[in-house]
Scaffold this active site. Sequence first.
Site, PDB file in Angstrom:
ATOM      1  N   CYS A 166       1.931  -9.355  21.602  1.00 33.72           N
ATOM      2  CA  CYS A 166       1.046  -8.793  20.561  1.00 33.72           C
ATOM      3  C   CYS A 166       1.376  -9.483  19.247  1.00 33.72           C
ATOM      4  CB  CYS A 166       1.243  -7.284  20.421  1.00 33.72           C
ATOM      5  SG  CYS A 166       0.348  -6.639  18.985  1.00 33.72           S
ATOM      6  N   HIS A 219       4.094   1.296   2.232  1.00 33.97           N
ATOM      7  CA  HIS A 219       5.246   0.550   1.709  1.00 33.97           C
ATOM      8  C   HIS A 219       5.849   1.304   0.530  1.00 33.97           C
ATOM      9  CE1 HIS A 219       2.372  -2.728   3.138  1.00 33.97           C
ATOM     10  NE2 HIS A 219       3.365  -2.761   4.005  1.00 33.97           N
ATOM     11  N   HIS A 228       0.838  -1.201   0.000  1.00 35.96           N
ATOM     12  CA  HIS A 228       0.000   0.000   0.000  1.00 35.96           C
ATOM     13  C   HIS A 228       0.875   1.254   0.000  1.00 35.96           C
ATOM     14  CE1 HIS A 228       0.872   0.524   4.208  1.00 35.96           C
ATOM     15  NE2 HIS A 228       0.215  -0.580   4.582  1.00 35.96           N
ATOM     16  N   CYS A 263       2.489  -7.111  16.344  1.00 38.77           N
ATOM     17  CA  CYS A 263       3.894  -6.672  16.411  1.00 38.77           C
ATOM     18  C   CYS A 263       4.844  -7.852  16.372  1.00 38.77           C
ATOM     19  CB  CYS A 263       4.178  -5.904  17.702  1.00 38.77           C
ATOM     20  SG  CYS A 263       3.256  -4.388  17.911  1.00 38.77           S
ATOM     21  N   LYS A 268      -7.721  -1.725   6.522  1.00 35.97           N
ATOM     22  CA  LYS A 268      -8.559  -2.573   5.675  1.00 35.97           C
ATOM     23  C   LYS A 268     -10.008  -2.467   6.103  1.00 35.97           C
ATOM     24  CE  LYS A 268      -6.498  -6.686   3.675  1.00 35.97           C
ATOM     25  NZ  LYS A 268      -6.078  -8.033   4.029  1.00 35.97           N
ATOM     26  N   HIS A 294      -1.961  -1.788  17.161  1.00 30.97           N
ATOM     27  CA  HIS A 294      -2.939  -2.734  16.612  1.00 30.97           C
ATOM     28  C   HIS A 294      -4.288  -2.716  17.310  1.00 30.97           C
ATOM     29  CE1 HIS A 294       1.019  -4.150  15.194  1.00 30.97           C
ATOM     30  NE2 HIS A 294       0.334  -4.341  14.085  1.00 30.97           N
ATOM     31  N   LYS A 348      -6.425   6.982   9.835  1.00 27.74           N
ATOM     32  CA  LYS A 348      -5.458   5.889   9.739  1.00 27.74           C
ATOM     33  C   LYS A 348      -5.878   4.927   8.617  1.00 27.74           C
ATOM     34  CE  LYS A 348      -3.215   2.441  12.358  1.00 27.74           C
ATOM     35  NZ  LYS A 348      -2.646   1.867  13.470  1.00 27.74           N
ATOM     36  N   CYS A 407      -2.416  -2.689  22.618  1.00 25.04           N
ATOM     37  CA  CYS A 407      -1.257  -2.294  21.816  1.00 25.04           C
ATOM     38  C   CYS A 407      -1.662  -1.048  21.026  1.00 25.04           C
ATOM     39  CB  CYS A 407      -0.881  -3.430  20.858  1.00 25.04           C
ATOM     40  SG  CYS A 407       0.118  -2.844  19.490  1.00 25.04           S
TER      41      CYS A 407
HETATM   42  N1  MSP Z   1       8.579  -7.247   8.442  1.00 28.81           N
HETATM   43  C1  MSP Z   1       8.692  -6.119   9.293  1.00 28.81           C
HETATM   44  C2  MSP Z   1       9.966  -5.371   9.037  1.00 28.81           C
HETATM   45  C3  MSP Z   1      11.220  -6.156   9.168  1.00 28.81           C
HETATM   46  S1  MSP Z   1      12.617  -5.242   8.732  1.00 28.81           S
HETATM   47  C4  MSP Z   1      13.896  -6.172   9.189  1.00 28.81           C
HETATM   48  C5  MSP Z   1       7.516  -5.176   9.059  1.00 28.81           C
HETATM   49  N2  MSP Z   1       6.883  -5.297   7.902  1.00 28.81           N
HETATM   50  S2  MSP Z   1       5.637  -4.365   7.427  1.00 28.81           S
HETATM   51  O1  MSP Z   1       5.134  -4.950   6.213  1.00 28.81           O
HETATM   52  O2  MSP Z   1       4.707  -4.222   8.493  1.00 28.81           O
HETATM   53  O3  MSP Z   1       6.257  -3.012   7.055  1.00 28.81           O
HETATM   54  C6  MSP Z   1       6.382  -1.959   7.967  1.00 28.81           C
HETATM   55  C7  MSP Z   1       6.939  -0.795   7.189  1.00 28.81           C
HETATM   56  O4  MSP Z   1       6.056  -0.459   6.097  1.00 28.81           O
HETATM   57  C8  MSP Z   1       7.026   0.496   7.976  1.00 28.81           C
HETATM   58  O5  MSP Z   1       8.160   0.576   8.788  1.00 28.81           O
HETATM   59  C9  MSP Z   1       7.053   1.483   6.833  1.00 28.81           C
HETATM   60  O6  MSP Z   1       8.286   1.420   6.202  1.00 28.81           O
HETATM   61  C10 MSP Z   1       5.988   0.922   5.916  1.00 28.81           C
HETATM   62  N3  MSP Z   1       4.653   1.370   6.314  1.00 28.81           N
HETATM   63  C11 MSP Z   1       3.581   0.592   6.584  1.00 28.81           C
HETATM   64  N4  MSP Z   1       2.503   1.398   6.826  1.00 28.81           N
HETATM   65  C12 MSP Z   1       2.868   2.693   6.731  1.00 28.81           C
HETATM   66  C13 MSP Z   1       2.163   3.920   6.733  1.00 28.81           C
HETATM   67  N5  MSP Z   1       0.867   4.013   6.969  1.00 28.81           N
HETATM   68  N6  MSP Z   1       2.866   5.041   6.485  1.00 28.81           N
HETATM   69  C14 MSP Z   1       4.197   5.014   6.174  1.00 28.81           C
HETATM   70  N7  MSP Z   1       4.865   3.867   6.123  1.00 28.81           N
HETATM   71  C15 MSP Z   1       4.309   2.704   6.604  1.00 28.81           C
HETATM   72  O7  MSP Z   1       7.257  -4.375   9.920  1.00 28.81           O
END
Ligand code: MSP
Length: 645
Positions: free
Chosen positions: A125, A20, A17, A128, A297, A145, A294, A142
């Site tokens: 959690c 990412h 999304h 997390c 889904k 979440h 925020k 949390c």
């Molecule tokens: N798998 C772990 C990370 C391991 S790194 C060794 C993880 N994955 S995640 O799919 O949840 O990705 C989290 C990351 O996605 C956040 O740190 C950020 O980079 C990005 N984002 C997810 N949602 C976001 C927003 N709403 N806004 C900005 N970035 C965010 O955690």
Amino acid sequence: MSTYVTTPIYYVNALPHLGHAYTTIVTDTYSRFRKLCGDDVRFQTGTDEHGEKIVEAAVKEGVSPREYVDRISTAFQGTWPSLSVEPDYLIRTTDADHMQTVQDILQMVYDKGDIYFSEYSGLYCKGCERFLTEKELVDGKCPDHQVAPEEISEQNYFFRMSKYQDWLINHIKENPEFITPERYRNEVLSFLSEPLEDLCISRPTSRLTWGIPLPFDENFVTYVWFDALINYLTGLGYPNGELYAKYWQDAEHVIAKDILKPHAIYWPTMLRSMDVPAYKRLHVHGYWNVDETKMSKSIGNVVRPKDLVEAYGVDTLRYFVLREMSFGLDSSFSADSIIARQNSDLANDLGNLFSRSLTMIDKYAGQKVPQIEQSLEEEAEQELQQAIQDMLVAYEKHMNSFNFHKGLQSVWEVISLLNKYIVTNAPWDLAKDDSQQGRLNVVLYTLLEALRVLAIVLKPVMPSAADKMAAALSLENFDQATLTDCTWGGMTAGQALAAPEPLFPRLEKKKKEQKQQAQSKAKKKPATKAEQLDGVITFEQFGQVELRVATVIAAESIPKADKLLKLTVEAPEKRTIVAGIAEYYAPEDLPGRQVIIVANLKPAKLRGVVSEGMVLAAKQKLEDGTEQLTLATVAEKMAPGSRVA
Ligand code: MSP
């Protein structure tokens, strides 16, 4: 110099999304920027494929975890090219070499005595994938979440994280750039002011099998963070790979605030235990919300990068996210805000500058770089060159410290100066006078040079638009360009230029809306006689409106206001008037024109500019439903300030 920059590896329990996309665009931009600085760069992203969440998602879909992770990681990998993101390496935690290295590291840390077996009970959690402390909970839940963590008690393996607490505090204090922006560094230091607990690094196979088996106990698999963080090393072929030797000392990680603790606390202490130097910098950004809410889904407001690219184009999306978010703080996405940026910053400011300049080169210089006599350069050119030098210094500083919005602001200041430069130096007037050919060439050359510098600095942010600019300017080896090429004077006289492609069309959606508005207005019935009489005014009332002839001396667009132009007029005193005519007149078309103004209107502030009057114009509806607007004027040239009665 070399640079190694990474994104988090994303969980494959959901499709990519906007969040990412943002982290990955930022990392790609930084990677391209460091290349522009002449660095040898390696950029890594990837997917995190083990753990409970993944198994749960696979079960929901009725497929095996293997099938599921293959499918979603392919979706992640397929997203990057559409965002002009070009990683050097895509890692997956299910890769055999990664799994082997994680096991080797576990064995090494275990042999060293930094891993021990113990009973643990705590608040876990699932979102997390870690135990939370009481202090982290908000109303018992949390905060990320919104669910209460489960009380879990079991025997597990632990990493002696607490052993490295003092070292970590010192390291953070001695290296101010280790965690930035500062607010996150402070957050980590504040967390570290309390005793650190050891880190649980295993799960019993009775509860989870989808993980990397512990090499010293087959009844356990590795807890996801210990597995995931190591990706940053395995992607370089740690411990013996050439890439590891070359890049690790320059490692920089980009993450959002949600995974600060694993990156700022678990990871450096793990590295310390392994006798591997800590990474160089950790860049932490805030969260994207959507329409101030925020993204989730369940609310159904998740924004998908592919939809954004389809609607707005990849360059607009990249520019928008980098310009709109102050790195470190949260930001809100909305269709209106991206459309406004596209129409004002891109179509209006940059797009117009580019197309106006190249149209003039075509018209007045036969689509070739003109030969100039330097003695004909005036103060205006000196000032512009200085402004560009200053911009380059600011740009480099801000891009390097992840203040992309500030870097872009400094570029746009130059774009605005250039648009003003065109208006004040009026090449169309110089072209009318043969004796001014030398000056005309200087002005055109200055514009070309400035556009060349702009193409270079915009390359990391908007690679395709920069390529289009470079193609129109016939720049050779543009893919190899570095910041040193920004030295003034790179365009060669006589060089033929290519026909430009439009950079940023004004957004269709906007046009459609205007059409619909025009159509709905057109459907309104004509006023009845009585309604018309209702609007009747007396001679006295009309006499109260002071209409005057005014001469426009300058016109410019107003940032973020794509319908408005700021006019400076003589009537006969100098006044500023904000007019809603930007969709019908380009600023350079206006200086010299005479218009009719309402001179005794109470001043009003529009988009931060005080408007001292109103410009009169006639509007008509065309057959296709759009509107045409033309400024009211006088039939003969009149002294500015003449009354219209
Ligand atoms: N798998 C772990 C990370 C391991 S790194 C060794 C993880 N994955 S995640 O799919 O949840 O990705 C989290 C990351 O996605 C956040 O740190 C950020 O980079 C990005 N984002 C997810 N949602 C976001 C927003 N709403 N806004 C900005 N970035 C965010 O955690």
